[in-house]
Write an enzyme that holds these catalytic residues in place. Sequence first.
Site, PDB file in Angstrom:
ATOM      1  N   ASP A 264       0.862  -1.174   0.000  1.00 30.38           N
ATOM      2  CA  ASP A 264       0.000   0.000   0.000  1.00 30.38           C
ATOM      3  C   ASP A 264       0.909   1.238   0.000  1.00 30.38           C
ATOM      4  O   ASP A 264       2.127   1.147   0.190  1.00 30.38           O
ATOM      5  CB  ASP A 264      -0.968  -0.036   1.197  1.00 30.38           C
ATOM      6  CG  ASP A 264      -2.197   0.819   0.948  1.00 30.38           C
ATOM      7  OD1 ASP A 264      -3.232   0.596   1.596  1.00 30.38           O
ATOM      8  OD2 ASP A 264      -2.134   1.711   0.073  1.00 30.38           O
TER       9      ASP A 264
HETATM   10  C1  GLC Z   1      -4.404   4.307  -0.274  1.00 29.46           C
HETATM   11  C2  GLC Z   1      -5.255   3.128   0.089  1.00 29.46           C
HETATM   12  C3  GLC Z   1      -5.309   2.073  -0.965  1.00 29.46           C
HETATM   13  C4  GLC Z   1      -5.195   2.722  -2.338  1.00 29.46           C
HETATM   14  C5  GLC Z   1      -3.817   3.312  -2.444  1.00 29.46           C
HETATM   15  C6  GLC Z   1      -3.594   4.017  -3.791  1.00 29.46           C
HETATM   16  O1  GLC Z   1      -3.745   4.821   0.833  1.00 29.46           O
HETATM   17  O2  GLC Z   1      -5.046   2.506   1.339  1.00 29.46           O
HETATM   18  O3  GLC Z   1      -6.547   1.365  -0.795  1.00 29.46           O
HETATM   19  O4  GLC Z   1      -5.398   1.760  -3.359  1.00 29.46           O
HETATM   20  O5  GLC Z   1      -3.543   4.224  -1.392  1.00 29.46           O
HETATM   21  O6  GLC Z   1      -4.416   5.136  -3.901  1.00 29.46           O
END
Ligand code: GLC
Length: 724
Positions: A264
């Site tokens: 993430d």
């Molecule tokens: C965010 C989220 C994740 C998302 C990623 C990209 O912090 O936790 O679900 O896909 O960043 O935007």
Amino acid sequence: MVLQAAPSGNIEARITSLLARMTLDEKIGQMSQSTSMKTPLSEQIKSEIRSGRWGSFLNAGSPQDRAEAQRIALKESRLGIPLLFGRDVIHGYRTIFPIPLGQSASWDPDLIEQAARIAAHEAFADGIRWTFAPMIDITRDPRWGRVAEGLGEDPYLASRLAVAMIHGFQSDSLSSTGAIAACVKHYVGYGAAEAGREYNSAWIPEGQLREVYLPPFQAASDAGVATLMPGFNALNGVPATGNLFILRKILRGEWNFKGMVVSDYTAIPEMIQHGYAANTTDAARKALLAGVDMEMVSTTYFDHLKTLVEKGVVDRRAIDAAVRNILRLKFQLGLFDQSPPVLVEPLAPEALEIAKRLATESMVLLKNDAHLLPLSKSNGKIAIIGPLADSPVDQMGTWAMDGRASDVQTPLAALREKLGDARVLYSPGLKNSRDLSRDGFKDALQKARMADVILLFLGEEQILSGEAHSRAFLDLPGAQEALVNEIAKLGRPIVTVVLAGRPLTFHETAAKSKAILFGWHPGTMGGPAIADLLFGDAVPSGKLTITFPRTVGQVPIYYAQLPTGRPASSSDLGIPLGNPVNPVGYTSKYVDVDFTPEFPFGYGLSYSDFKYSNLRVSAPRLRMGGLLTLAADVTNTGAVAADEIVQLYVHEDVASVSRPIRQLKGARRLHLRPGETVNVQFPVTTKDLAFYNQKMQLVTEPGTFHFWIAPDSVRGMEGKFIVE
Ligand code: GLC
């Protein structure tokens, strides 16, 4: 159902050949994803793409930028390895569908799959080939902001709907036109954040982890999901991003997951904050060891992996394994054989039709006293009051980054179109859902006084749910309850429509409303869906996939709870006044609120009525490995055609681990004409009845099982069978 071609000889051979030609820098470049692409493309980004610095970009640039960046990668980099563009296409791209929690209330995998396919086609046309969806975190805590993104509290239903979304995104093959790679997230237990507070710790015993939180991910893995994303949370003290137990032992070991794992957003260096990594070098090592193939946004892989390999701390083969997973995805998507994106027009009529259907099926009728709904299309003045009646951005809900307010049809617009301006009076009453000012009440009351029926549009702005938007209270924000109180004094019938990203507690408002329709954040076509439902051009059919508490003090509250040694019963509802000795009995409840939920899991009303009858078991006893069929007749005893979501629950009376009072094991959406009877059948195998015993073995134990074929998780026709 295997959606994605398992590693095929041809692709593996092409990967091996390519790996052999790649430098260590180029390999680590593939493992790096950036959000740094701006419009227009900078010379620096172009140069970095030529040098193989990045393997992927997310949420970056315009379609034109992406096309140019791809051309540079294919034509001007040393090995011509294509870029992979990812984006959070969570519940629609330009056509926005209801938030996933709303979609789940439709209990309609086929329609949900169609919506995901439309989202994929619209994103594909803009050069997006990877979405960070579906989010399949089970949660039993509506304080948690991301409850909006999930598919509810039940693992059986969430698993079925997750597979539908994956199939919608990925189609039958990742190389199909319009197919994009899906990414199930956030692995695992993120939805169990303590106190519902975002990014907080999750402590989950292994039995519950395997029975509640892991099943949707296992279903996704078995269905061939292309990628997976670990969560920000620490699970039992170990950050998911570096957690060998869930990423190596379970995901790659037990499930043999062949897809690609992406971290993430900056979750790798966040292991330092967690106190699990000493520094970015340590974080990079621990993430790679756990099997994170690609790093999202942070640069610990690029900054440290080469040195770690050269020092012999990290095995070069670990790098090759990660890059193999990344290249496999790019080959499967057909990125090397770059065909120009197919240009589908977004918001096509069929897309809007599916968006309207899904919004219609997702809305839940919670109350309809005296059959007030549906309202008459032909007469009476309607007052439309409330901050959510004409709020297009809020209507789209969280994670709708490519949705445009100008495309949204609001309830106000749809009702004016259906009824004609003359019949519609409108006053927002409040500027937004958090507005505490009563300045707008006077106008609202004035309009309400002139109406025969009052439609209240209440709920939450979209910013109050989603990532980093947990709430400690579940009430209607701002002065909404005060507005309801004033309107209620007029004594006219009130229909309340709630648009929100989570279950809310609105007991007093519910008591003052003759009818309540819960619409979630319904997306682009939410307005027409609501207008059709309120005026009878559609019949409500949605059912709750998450329990609605009476008060936040009951949370976590969910249907599949254990019986406890002293279960409360309906006789424990309400607490006598005065001070009699031990008046309330020693049972599992509260002394200040009814222990039951405001609205239970699986609950939802219709404009028709349904009768359940003729419950049958194909055999009273089931041998291990056998199958039996549980059946009942369901009759539409009302005057209108309607859908009924029939549910199957089971409970084992005695087992080596205490079993939940009910567990959902089947669901069927029936469409019944007035007077029509359908015999609904649920095949059940002993495998369906398995659970994790004290040794963490998945077993089915002989014993007596109760089952219900039911309209929701608290009612239904009850039967029994024996497993030998
Ligand atoms: C965010 C989220 C994740 C998302 C990623 C990209 O912090 O936790 O679900 O896909 O960043 O935007």
